[in-house]
Design a protein around this motif. Sequence first.
Motif, PDB file in Angstrom:
ATOM      1  N   MET A   1       1.026  -1.223   0.017  1.00  0.00           N
ATOM      2  CA  MET A   1      -0.118   0.018   0.022  1.00  0.00           C
ATOM      3  C   MET A   1       1.243   1.279  -0.202  1.00  0.00           C
ATOM      4  O   MET A   1       1.017   1.854   0.740  1.00  0.00           O
ATOM      5  CB  MET A   1      -0.928   0.226   0.752  1.00  0.00           C
ATOM      6  CG  MET A   1      -2.290  -0.989   1.271  1.00  0.00           C
ATOM      7  SD  MET A   1      -2.891  -0.886   2.566  1.00  0.00           S
ATOM      8  CE  MET A   1      -4.223  -2.547   1.971  1.00  0.00           C
ATOM      9  N   VAL A   2       1.253   1.417  -1.196  1.00  0.00           N
ATOM     10  CA  VAL A   2       2.242   2.633  -1.523  1.00  0.00           C
ATOM     11  C   VAL A   2       1.869   3.985  -2.265  1.00  0.00           C
ATOM     12  O   VAL A   2       1.232   3.239  -3.307  1.00  0.00           O
ATOM     13  CB  VAL A   2       3.345   1.927  -1.580  1.00  0.00           C
ATOM     14  CG1 VAL A   2       4.034   1.389  -0.021  1.00  0.00           C
ATOM     15  CG2 VAL A   2       3.694   1.291  -2.859  1.00  0.00           C
ATOM     16  N   LYS A   3       2.086   4.800  -2.320  1.00  0.00           N
ATOM     17  CA  LYS A   3       1.057   5.658  -3.856  1.00  0.00           C
ATOM     18  C   LYS A   3       1.947   4.801  -5.985  1.00  0.00           C
ATOM     19  O   LYS A   3       1.226   5.166  -5.980  1.00  0.00           O
ATOM     20  CB  LYS A   3       2.325   7.220  -3.445  1.00  0.00           C
ATOM     21  CG  LYS A   3       1.585   8.106  -4.833  1.00  0.00           C
ATOM     22  CD  LYS A   3       2.419   9.139  -3.962  1.00  0.00           C
ATOM     23  CE  LYS A   3       2.632  10.070  -5.251  1.00  0.00           C
ATOM     24  NZ  LYS A   3       0.996  10.504  -5.297  1.00  0.00           N
ATOM     25  N   GLN A   4       2.327   4.460  -5.465  1.00  0.00           N
ATOM     26  CA  GLN A   4       3.258   4.077  -6.725  1.00  0.00           C
ATOM     27  C   GLN A   4       1.701   2.624  -7.624  1.00  0.00           C
ATOM     28  O   GLN A   4       1.059   2.518  -8.208  1.00  0.00           O
ATOM     29  CB  GLN A   4       4.837   2.930  -6.591  1.00  0.00           C
ATOM     30  CG  GLN A   4       4.394   1.997  -8.144  1.00  0.00           C
ATOM     31  CD  GLN A   4       5.585   1.223  -7.614  1.00  0.00           C
ATOM     32  OE1 GLN A   4       6.349   0.479  -6.118  1.00  0.00           O
ATOM     33  NE2 GLN A   4       5.776  -0.388  -7.953  1.00  0.00           N
ATOM     34  N   LYS A   5       1.380   1.814  -6.303  1.00  0.00           N
ATOM     35  CA  LYS A   5       0.353   0.869  -6.858  1.00  0.00           C
ATOM     36  C   LYS A   5      -1.652   2.270  -6.794  1.00  0.00           C
ATOM     37  O   LYS A   5      -1.786   1.293  -7.706  1.00  0.00           O
ATOM     38  CB  LYS A   5       0.139   0.371  -5.662  1.00  0.00           C
ATOM     39  CG  LYS A   5       0.846  -0.385  -5.140  1.00  0.00           C
ATOM     40  CD  LYS A   5       1.284  -1.269  -6.156  1.00  0.00           C
ATOM     41  CE  LYS A   5       2.751  -2.547  -6.136  1.00  0.00           C
ATOM     42  NZ  LYS A   5       3.318  -2.866  -7.474  1.00  0.00           N
ATOM     43  N   ASN A   6      -1.340   3.124  -6.198  1.00  0.00           N
ATOM     44  CA  ASN A   6      -2.619   4.129  -7.395  1.00  0.00           C
ATOM     45  C   ASN A   6      -3.702   3.510  -6.523  1.00  0.00           C
ATOM     46  O   ASN A   6      -4.936   3.595  -7.567  1.00  0.00           O
ATOM     47  CB  ASN A   6      -2.455   5.053  -8.931  1.00  0.00           C
ATOM     48  CG  ASN A   6      -3.375   5.287  -9.223  1.00  0.00           C
ATOM     49  OD1 ASN A   6      -3.317   6.395  -8.542  1.00  0.00           O
ATOM     50  ND2 ASN A   6      -3.355   5.114 -10.130  1.00  0.00           N
ATOM     51  N   TYR A   7      -3.653   3.320  -5.741  1.00  0.00           N
ATOM     52  CA  TYR A   7      -5.254   2.367  -5.175  1.00  0.00           C
ATOM     53  C   TYR A   7      -6.307   3.353  -4.977  1.00  0.00           C
ATOM     54  O   TYR A   7      -7.028   2.878  -4.603  1.00  0.00           O
ATOM     55  CB  TYR A   7      -4.659   1.654  -3.752  1.00  0.00           C
ATOM     56  CG  TYR A   7      -3.770  -0.190  -3.795  1.00  0.00           C
ATOM     57  CD1 TYR A   7      -3.510  -0.455  -4.967  1.00  0.00           C
ATOM     58  CD2 TYR A   7      -3.208  -0.232  -3.039  1.00  0.00           C
ATOM     59  CE1 TYR A   7      -3.633  -1.537  -5.427  1.00  0.00           C
ATOM     60  CE2 TYR A   7      -2.078  -1.993  -3.280  1.00  0.00           C
ATOM     61  CZ  TYR A   7      -2.750  -2.568  -4.298  1.00  0.00           C
ATOM     62  OH  TYR A   7      -2.395  -3.563  -4.273  1.00  0.00           O
TER      63      TYR A   7
END
Length: 380
Positions: A213-219
């Motif tokens: 759950m990090v920004k890269q994943k764009n959740y």
Amino acid sequence: MEHNQIKVLEVVPSLSRAAGVARFAYNMALYHDEQRVHYDFLHHAIINGKMMHEKTYDADLTQRGSKVYTVNYAGAGFTRFVKEIGAFFAQHGAEYDIVHCQMPNSAFCVLRDAKHAGVKHRILHSHLNNSSDQFLHRLRNAPLNAIGKMYATDRLACSEDAGKFLFGNKPFTVIRNGIPIEQFTYNPETRNNLRIEFGIAADAPVIGCVGRMVKQKNYPFAVKVFAHFLRKRPDVKMVFIGDGTDRAELEQAIHDEGVTSSVLLLGVREDINRLYSMLDVFFMPSLYEGLPVSCVEAQASGLPCVYSTDVPHESDITQTGLFVDRTADISQWVTALEQAMNGGRLTSNPEVLSARGYSASANAEQLMRYYEQLMGAADE
């Protein structure tokens, strides 16, 4: 010809079970031949003696005979991190034939200090097609990556995209992010049991996201798309498998979109291979990727996949995935998810993945031969 055992130090950000790089390193160790290669590990997922991740491979790898070393997390004290890396290599560097660094923005000190310790073979491994999801971090990483590359004697990448990003026109070797394919094969009985366990109706469509759950994943964006999907299919569920520093932001997005009762946050799981059977679609709207291990796992389970166009097309190994531009209207994302769902399970995927070289055992063999070639120990 009898080979001498090659001693390799794998330098990774963490050994968290939620992290793709850690899963790759673990799979390579799981399928290696100890007579040919011995693996030890160094990571920085610890702060003042406290592990940063709850579920990791540290103990498992130690039980298998590897040493797992740690230094304090760079983000909690950059100068201390650099000093501890230096101290580690001063003490242990001479023990290794090869240092395999899978942290490009730390290679400036990892590979430098390995060189000073007399390690002749220093591998830099690219796992991403971008250096960070934050502009300031990209500015910071650019010179660090450039310096790190100066100390690398050899170059690896998980995909052509990731290799070209970090190494440009310099030659590199692709080692695929292989997985134990047979462990991820779809099982209808497992699907039914898990749906009962989590209170999901047998015929309810389930969209899954797997990863940190990090920004890269764009959740948070994934939640927004899901909220629109939910209006068309009120019985749909969304499942997030993993954890990370941006969990609170994701929880806020779920609350703000009013979809709390339709979303499950399962955290980091040790039975992730089983959980894919519970899903109907794998969703990855990432800002950037290399070649995600979770993509390979999802395809091994026969899941139809929907990606952002910032995920390398190489990730679509079975050539059955759908790609949507992140700037596209939400309705296009919803349509892609519907289309993927309507296509059903892709039961021939395991054979396709194996044929295209994504078996962990095959990749572990390729990596061992790569090390042997570096050492001049490969059979002619």
